[in-house]
Write a protein that holds these residues in place. Structure first.
Motif, mmCIF file in Angstrom:
data_model
loop_
_atom_site.group_PDB
_atom_site.id
_atom_site.type_symbol
_atom_site.label_atom_id
_atom_site.label_comp_id
_atom_site.label_asym_id
_atom_site.label_seq_id
_atom_site.Cartn_x
_atom_site.Cartn_y
_atom_site.Cartn_z
ATOM 1 N N MET A 9 11.817 -20.398 10.088
ATOM 2 C CA MET A 9 12.646 -19.241 9.796
ATOM 3 C C MET A 9 11.945 -18.338 8.771
ATOM 4 S SD MET A 9 15.323 -19.574 11.672
ATOM 5 C CE MET A 9 16.241 -20.823 12.566
ATOM 6 N N LEU A 10 12.046 -17.054 9.004
ATOM 7 C CA LEU A 10 11.395 -16.092 8.113
ATOM 8 C C LEU A 10 12.384 -15.027 7.671
ATOM 9 C CD1 LEU A 10 8.067 -15.492 10.093
ATOM 10 C CD2 LEU A 10 8.324 -16.827 7.996
ATOM 11 N N THR A 11 12.261 -14.612 6.420
ATOM 12 C CA THR A 11 13.085 -13.490 5.955
ATOM 13 C C THR A 11 12.496 -12.200 6.491
ATOM 14 O OG1 THR A 11 11.785 -13.118 3.952
ATOM 15 C CG2 THR A 11 13.571 -14.766 3.839
ATOM 16 N N ILE A 12 13.258 -11.137 6.379
ATOM 17 C CA ILE A 12 12.809 -9.845 6.886
ATOM 18 C C ILE A 12 11.521 -9.389 6.195
ATOM 19 C CG2 ILE A 12 14.212 -8.487 5.273
ATOM 20 C CD1 ILE A 12 14.672 -6.510 7.607
ATOM 21 N N HIS A 13 11.385 -9.700 4.908
ATOM 22 C CA HIS A 13 10.184 -9.322 4.171
ATOM 23 C C HIS A 13 8.965 -10.112 4.651
ATOM 24 C CE1 HIS A 13 12.177 -6.645 1.334
ATOM 25 N NE2 HIS A 13 13.160 -7.532 1.259
ATOM 26 N N ASN A 14 9.174 -11.385 4.956
ATOM 27 C CA ASN A 14 8.078 -12.192 5.485
ATOM 28 C C ASN A 14 7.657 -11.730 6.877
ATOM 29 O OD1 ASN A 14 7.878 -13.846 3.224
ATOM 30 N ND2 ASN A 14 9.425 -15.288 3.985
ATOM 31 N N VAL A 15 8.651 -11.369 7.692
ATOM 32 C CA VAL A 15 8.350 -10.840 9.032
ATOM 33 C C VAL A 15 7.541 -9.549 8.906
ATOM 34 C CG1 VAL A 15 9.331 -9.833 11.129
ATOM 35 C CG2 VAL A 15 10.349 -11.897 10.135
ATOM 36 N N SER A 16 7.934 -8.709 7.976
ATOM 37 C CA SER A 16 7.238 -7.443 7.758
ATOM 38 C C SER A 16 5.781 -7.682 7.371
ATOM 39 C CB SER A 16 7.951 -6.631 6.676
ATOM 40 O OG SER A 16 7.248 -5.423 6.421
ATOM 41 N N GLN A 63 4.005 -10.374 7.962
ATOM 42 C CA GLN A 63 3.290 -11.081 9.023
ATOM 43 C C GLN A 63 2.942 -10.159 10.196
ATOM 44 O OE1 GLN A 63 4.689 -15.051 9.889
ATOM 45 N NE2 GLN A 63 4.308 -14.786 12.079
ATOM 46 N N THR A 64 3.793 -9.218 10.477
ATOM 47 C CA THR A 64 3.614 -8.366 11.657
ATOM 48 C C THR A 64 3.118 -6.962 11.340
ATOM 49 O OG1 THR A 64 5.912 -7.583 11.593
ATOM 50 C CG2 THR A 64 5.447 -9.609 12.855
ATOM 51 N N GLY A 65 3.268 -6.530 10.098
ATOM 52 C CA GLY A 65 2.887 -5.169 9.754
ATOM 53 C C GLY A 65 3.962 -4.151 10.080
ATOM 54 N N ILE A 66 5.118 -4.613 10.571
ATOM 55 C CA ILE A 66 6.252 -3.729 10.859
ATOM 56 C C ILE A 66 7.065 -3.565 9.582
ATOM 57 C CG2 ILE A 66 8.241 -3.317 12.343
ATOM 58 C CD1 ILE A 66 5.575 -3.501 13.821
ATOM 59 N N SER A 67 7.353 -2.338 9.216
ATOM 60 C CA SER A 67 8.051 -2.103 7.951
ATOM 61 C C SER A 67 9.472 -2.662 7.978
ATOM 62 C CB SER A 67 8.100 -0.606 7.645
ATOM 63 O OG SER A 67 8.961 0.056 8.549
ATOM 64 N N VAL A 68 9.968 -2.988 6.803
ATOM 65 C CA VAL A 68 11.346 -3.467 6.662
ATOM 66 C C VAL A 68 12.309 -2.408 7.170
ATOM 67 C CG1 VAL A 68 13.138 -4.082 4.991
ATOM 68 C CG2 VAL A 68 10.819 -5.014 4.741
ATOM 69 N N ARG A 69 12.012 -1.161 6.879
ATOM 70 C CA ARG A 69 12.876 -0.064 7.326
ATOM 71 C C ARG A 69 12.972 -0.022 8.842
ATOM 72 N NH1 ARG A 69 11.947 6.358 5.817
ATOM 73 N NH2 ARG A 69 13.784 7.150 6.924
ATOM 74 N N THR A 70 11.854 -0.253 9.523
ATOM 75 C CA THR A 70 11.849 -0.251 10.989
ATOM 76 C C THR A 70 12.640 -1.432 11.534
ATOM 77 O OG1 THR A 70 9.709 0.867 11.101
ATOM 78 C CG2 THR A 70 10.383 -0.376 13.047
ATOM 79 N N LEU A 71 12.471 -2.591 10.920
ATOM 80 C CA LEU A 71 13.215 -3.782 11.361
ATOM 81 C C LEU A 71 14.721 -3.579 11.202
ATOM 82 C CD1 LEU A 71 10.885 -6.537 9.858
ATOM 83 C CD2 LEU A 71 11.222 -6.030 12.286
ATOM 84 N N ARG A 72 15.110 -2.942 10.124
ATOM 85 C CA ARG A 72 16.532 -2.657 9.917
ATOM 86 C C ARG A 72 17.045 -1.654 10.944
ATOM 87 N NH1 ARG A 72 16.248 -2.228 3.289
ATOM 88 N NH2 ARG A 72 16.452 -4.484 2.865
#
Length: 253
Positions: A1-8, A10-19
């Protein structure tokens, strides 16, 4: 399991985009912690990879959402995307040709000016069918084939670029006498090129030169119109060259 910040990270996708993906229902976190932190699992990461891949192919987010939900016809979708890309390539090629044309016109005229831009816009807006009809009135079928060999402002092939360069050099020498050695050297090179490229087609060259001498006919033909004084300068220089060398044919662009 990964938090949104860890996903960001790891993938280079911004937190804002994930939200934003969560907001539109495209990619939902598997859960949220008591503190409100979004948590993503392995399946969500795989889905995010799919989203990134489909975006790279040019699909819109709404299309991606349908694709991921497996209710989209993949074959039809890919065909549509290929057609879209082909149309975009055509538009980019048109833009490239227009930019090349303007740069090459600037090389001939010695710099960009508002009148030059206006003249080029007028030339570019000339309808293809009208240009073709005008050419068929004047040239034979064989000669129309030779038109494709003429230098073109919108191309950057070596032949076109050399003609443009020669004209640009003559433009810089307009204050010189047509008899000047520097001018005659350029005319000589023009004659050499015309001999190689249009040997045995003197009638064709005569027609092109007659059209060149008329700004209106040049426009109808789809040729970049040169200033009348410049054309007279070239013609005088050519006649001097012809008298000295006893050759036939005229330079053209």
């Amino acid at each position: 399991m990964l938090t949104i910040h860890n996903v960001s990270k790891q993938t280079g996708i911004s937190v804002r985009t994930l939200r934003y993906y969560e907001e539109i229902g495209l990619l939902l976190p598997i859960a949220k912690t008591e503190g409100g932190h979004r948590i993503y699992g392995e399946n969500e990461l795989k889905m995010l990879q799919q989203i990134v891949f489909l975006k790279a192919l040019g699909f819109k987010l709404k299309e991606i959402q349908t694709l991921i939900n497996h209710s989209w016809e993949w074959e039809a979708s890919l065909d549509h995307q290929l057609a879209f890309i082909a149309e975009e390539q055509r538009k980019l090629q048109q833009m490239k040709s227009a930019i090349l044309g303007l740069k090459n016109a600037s090389a001939i005229e010695g710099g960009l000016t508002e009148p030059l831009i206006q003249k080029y816009i007028k030339l570019s807006s000339q309808e293809r069918d009208k240009k073709q009809a005008f050419r068929k009135q004047i040239f034979t079928a064989t000669e129309i084939g030779l038109i494709q060999k003429l230098p073109n402002l919108n191309r950057n092939d070596p032949n076109s670029l050399e003609w443009i360069g020669l004209l640009g050099q003559l433009e810089q020498l307009r204050k010189e006498s047509p008899e000047a050695h520097s001018v005659q050297c350029i005319i000589k090179r023009m004659m050499e090129k015309a001999e190689v490229e249009y040997k045995g087609n003197d009638t064709f060259l005569e027609k092109i030169w007659a059209i060149r001498r008329s700004p209106h006919k040049s426009e109808q033909m789809g040729l970049y119109a040169l200033e009348e004084d410049f054309l007279h300068f070239i013609e005088r220089a050519f006649h001097i060259y012809e008298a000295k060398n006893q050759t036939l044919g005229k330079p053209q662009t």
